[in-house]
Motif scaffolding. Structure first.
Motif, PDB file in Angstrom:
ATOM      1  N   ILE A 133      65.498 124.397  39.169  1.00  0.00           N
ATOM      2  CA  ILE A 133      64.424 123.536  38.545  1.00  0.00           C
ATOM      3  C   ILE A 133      64.216 122.748  40.088  1.00  0.00           C
ATOM      4  O   ILE A 133      65.221 122.283  40.812  1.00  0.00           O
ATOM      5  N   VAL A 134      62.945 122.512  40.153  1.00  0.00           N
ATOM      6  CA  VAL A 134      62.332 121.951  41.577  1.00  0.00           C
ATOM      7  C   VAL A 134      62.929 120.517  41.247  1.00  0.00           C
ATOM      8  O   VAL A 134      62.556 119.791  40.208  1.00  0.00           O
ATOM      9  N   ALA A 135      63.598 120.082  42.134  1.00  0.00           N
ATOM     10  CA  ALA A 135      64.317 118.520  42.418  1.00  0.00           C
ATOM     11  C   ALA A 135      65.317 118.460  41.587  1.00  0.00           C
ATOM     12  O   ALA A 135      66.109 117.286  41.435  1.00  0.00           O
ATOM     13  N   GLY A 136      66.032 119.574  40.858  1.00  0.00           N
ATOM     14  CA  GLY A 136      66.779 119.405  39.943  1.00  0.00           C
ATOM     15  C   GLY A 136      68.398 119.182  40.683  1.00  0.00           C
ATOM     16  O   GLY A 136      69.299 118.605  40.076  1.00  0.00           O
ATOM     17  N   GLY A 137      68.350 119.665  41.921  1.00  0.00           N
ATOM     18  CA  GLY A 137      69.669 119.241  42.659  1.00  0.00           C
ATOM     19  C   GLY A 137      69.804 117.670  43.149  1.00  0.00           C
ATOM     20  O   GLY A 137      70.886 117.308  43.427  1.00  0.00           O
ATOM     21  N   LEU A 138      68.756 117.125  42.998  1.00  0.00           N
ATOM     22  CA  LEU A 138      68.839 115.632  43.649  1.00  0.00           C
ATOM     23  C   LEU A 138      69.945 114.645  43.018  1.00  0.00           C
ATOM     24  O   LEU A 138      70.685 113.938  43.463  1.00  0.00           O
ATOM     25  N   PRO A 139      69.647 114.636  41.528  1.00  0.00           N
ATOM     26  CA  PRO A 139      70.544 113.910  40.876  1.00  0.00           C
ATOM     27  C   PRO A 139      71.962 114.409  40.852  1.00  0.00           C
ATOM     28  O   PRO A 139      72.643 113.473  40.909  1.00  0.00           O
ATOM     29  N   VAL A 140      72.166 115.624  40.864  1.00  0.00           N
ATOM     30  CA  VAL A 140      73.563 116.106  40.978  1.00  0.00           C
ATOM     31  C   VAL A 140      74.225 115.617  42.347  1.00  0.00           C
ATOM     32  O   VAL A 140      75.265 115.187  42.392  1.00  0.00           O
ATOM     33  N   ALA A 141      73.312 115.680  43.595  1.00  0.00           N
ATOM     34  CA  ALA A 141      73.768 115.230  44.713  1.00  0.00           C
ATOM     35  C   ALA A 141      74.126 113.748  44.596  1.00  0.00           C
ATOM     36  O   ALA A 141      75.197 113.240  45.217  1.00  0.00           O
ATOM     37  N   VAL A 142      73.423 113.009  44.030  1.00  0.00           N
ATOM     38  CA  VAL A 142      73.621 111.514  43.759  1.00  0.00           C
ATOM     39  C   VAL A 142      74.907 111.451  43.298  1.00  0.00           C
ATOM     40  O   VAL A 142      75.516 110.254  43.489  1.00  0.00           O
ATOM     41  N   CYS A 159      71.821 117.231  50.503  1.00  0.00           N
ATOM     42  CA  CYS A 159      71.130 117.898  49.457  1.00  0.00           C
ATOM     43  C   CYS A 159      69.879 118.659  49.888  1.00  0.00           C
ATOM     44  O   CYS A 159      68.998 117.958  50.648  1.00  0.00           O
ATOM     45  N   PHE A 160      69.617 119.922  49.975  1.00  0.00           N
ATOM     46  CA  PHE A 160      68.502 120.489  50.405  1.00  0.00           C
ATOM     47  C   PHE A 160      67.522 120.628  49.126  1.00  0.00           C
ATOM     48  O   PHE A 160      67.764 121.054  48.085  1.00  0.00           O
ATOM     49  N   VAL A 185      74.590 110.046  51.135  1.00  0.00           N
ATOM     50  CA  VAL A 185      73.890 111.259  50.677  1.00  0.00           C
ATOM     51  C   VAL A 185      72.834 111.723  52.068  1.00  0.00           C
ATOM     52  O   VAL A 185      72.243 110.619  52.480  1.00  0.00           O
ATOM     53  N   LEU A 186      72.958 112.805  52.610  1.00  0.00           N
ATOM     54  CA  LEU A 186      71.753 113.276  53.347  1.00  0.00           C
ATOM     55  C   LEU A 186      70.828 114.181  52.798  1.00  0.00           C
ATOM     56  O   LEU A 186      71.131 115.010  52.292  1.00  0.00           O
ATOM     57  N   PHE A 187      69.721 113.454  52.449  1.00  0.00           N
ATOM     58  CA  PHE A 187      68.647 114.294  52.055  1.00  0.00           C
ATOM     59  C   PHE A 187      67.867 115.202  53.104  1.00  0.00           C
ATOM     60  O   PHE A 187      67.350 114.721  53.910  1.00  0.00           O
ATOM     61  N   ILE A 249      70.489 108.952  54.448  1.00  0.00           N
ATOM     62  CA  ILE A 249      69.283 109.269  55.296  1.00  0.00           C
ATOM     63  C   ILE A 249      68.552 110.446  54.953  1.00  0.00           C
ATOM     64  O   ILE A 249      69.051 111.390  54.113  1.00  0.00           O
ATOM     65  N   PHE A 250      67.153 110.399  55.230  1.00  0.00           N
ATOM     66  CA  PHE A 250      66.256 111.508  54.804  1.00  0.00           C
ATOM     67  C   PHE A 250      65.680 112.271  55.972  1.00  0.00           C
ATOM     68  O   PHE A 250      65.216 111.684  56.938  1.00  0.00           O
TER      69      PHE A 250
END
Ligand SMILES: Cc1ncc(C[n+]2csc(CCOP(=O)(O)OP(=O)(O)O)c2C)c(N)n1
Ligand SMILES: [Mg+2]
Length: 342
Positions: A133-142, A159-160, A185-187, A249-250
């Motif tokens: 899922i596109v962007a699906g990993g971001l909430p998992v990382a947070v 989070c890649f 988190v490192l975005f 950081i992003f």
């Protein structure tokens, strides 16, 4: 409406300047980029032979990002990635054979053959997916970072995700909360300029992706993602800051995929000349050339590293071929059905 084709995405000039690593570490970085490249070239071949089924997205051209980044993190840090994650899994220490077996759908795969190429997973290696899922990993990382922050573990979650994910609501919700709660988190945005067949300029009102992250008060930097040294240095510095409790950081890694989006893509949205131009900036050959110029690599050493990578791939294929299919009767095992049979 703007059309993708016709927008020229020129490659940046090749990286220059001394490589700030000794010969040994320099060759480790080169070796790992070669391991990813050879694994994926073989995967493409096996896909053509119908040994690997389902979807397959190759990272070829982008190897400097995973390689530079993962070598700047500690094994205790968490990794969350996308469906273009074979390299991240490999450098996280998931054995190549288990990655290949997963792509084959065999029981010996790192997700027992149930995930396939897009869902490589290994909790022991702290690789929390692979996500289709596109962007699906971001909430998992947070969520992982929130847990670490509450427990005081000192871990950082990297989070890649692709440029396309920045246009998703989940990106904005995730960066917002990570900033508000100052989570570790490192975005890591892998900006390869396209989301499937759509160029960044055709779907982003603000094509400077660092501006989007910065609007949440997050420190945001753009990095040459075709240069393993630039990636490594940026991630090292970012990790130090995040681990010191200075908030997320992003990093936007400007990169390029040399192959099609997936195995089903006629690539009608970009010119061949553009791809050829970026290939001249290929991370493996520009880094090799720098190392050779500095006397940290010779052709025989390059060939030896390449041969080793190819042997590892051959052994991975043998491992996957010798693997077993899960019995059909077991297929409903571990499938969660609310209200269904226990
Ligand atoms: C939520 C969601 N919407 C759409 C898709 C279909 N899709 C798969 S890959 C992709 C493009 C994503 O591009 P990007 O994030 O830039 O990653 P890249 O493939 O370039 O690495 C899309 C739209 C999806 N998988 N998930
Ligand atoms: Mg993209």
């Amino acid at each position: 409406m703007r059309q993708s084709k016709g927008i020229a995405h020129h490659a940046p000039p090749p990286p220059t300047g001394p490589v700030p690593y000794d010969q040994e570490f320099s060759q480790v970085l080169l070796r790992d980029m070669l391991r990813i490249r050879r694994l994926e070239e073989k995967s493409a071949e096996l896909y053509g032979a119908a040994k690997i089924r389902g979807f397959l997205h190759l990272y070829i051209g982008e190897e400097a990002v995973a390689t530079g980044a993962l070598h700047a993190l500690t094994p205790e840090d968490n990794i969350v990635a996308t469906y273009r994650e074979h390299g991240h899994a490999l450098l996280r220490g998931v054995p190549m054979g288990r990655i290949m077996a997963e792509m084959y759908g065999k029981k010996e795969g790192c997700a027992r053959g149930r995930g396939g190429s897009m869902h490589l997973f290994d909790a022991d290696a702290r690789l929390f997916g692979g996500n289709a899922i596109v962007a699906g990993g971001l909430p998992v990382a947070v969520g992982l970072a929130l847990a670490d922050s509450m427990r005081g573990t000192g871990r950082v979650t990297a989070c890649f995700f692709g440029d396309g994910a920045v246009a998703e609501g989940a990106f904005h919700e995730s960066v917002n909360l990570a900033a508000l709660w100052q989570l570790p988190v490192l975005f890591c945005c892998e900006n390869n300029l396209y989301a499937m067949g759509t160029a960044l300029e055709c779907y982003e009102s603000q094509p400077d992706l660092t501006a989007k992250a910065a609007s949440y008060g997050v420190k945001a930097l753009a990095v040459d993602g075709m240069d393993v040294v630039a990636v490594h240095e940026a991630v090292k510095a970012a990790r130090t800051r995040i681990a010191a409790g200075q908030g997320p950081i992003f990093l936007e890694f400007k990169t390029y995929r040399f192959r099609a989006h997936s195995m089903f893509d006629a690539e009608l949205y970009r010119h061949r000349d553009e791809v050829e131009e970026w290939k001249t900036r290929g991370p493996i050959h520009t880094f090799s050339a720098r190392l050779k110029a500095e006397g940290k690599l010779d052709e025989a050493q390059f060939l030896a590293l390449d041969r080793e990578a190819e042997q590892e791939v051959e052994q991975a294929v043998e491992f996957a071929e010798a693997g077993e299919w899960e019995p059909v009767g077991d297929l409903l095992k571990d499938v969660y059905t609310p209200g269904g049979p226990a």
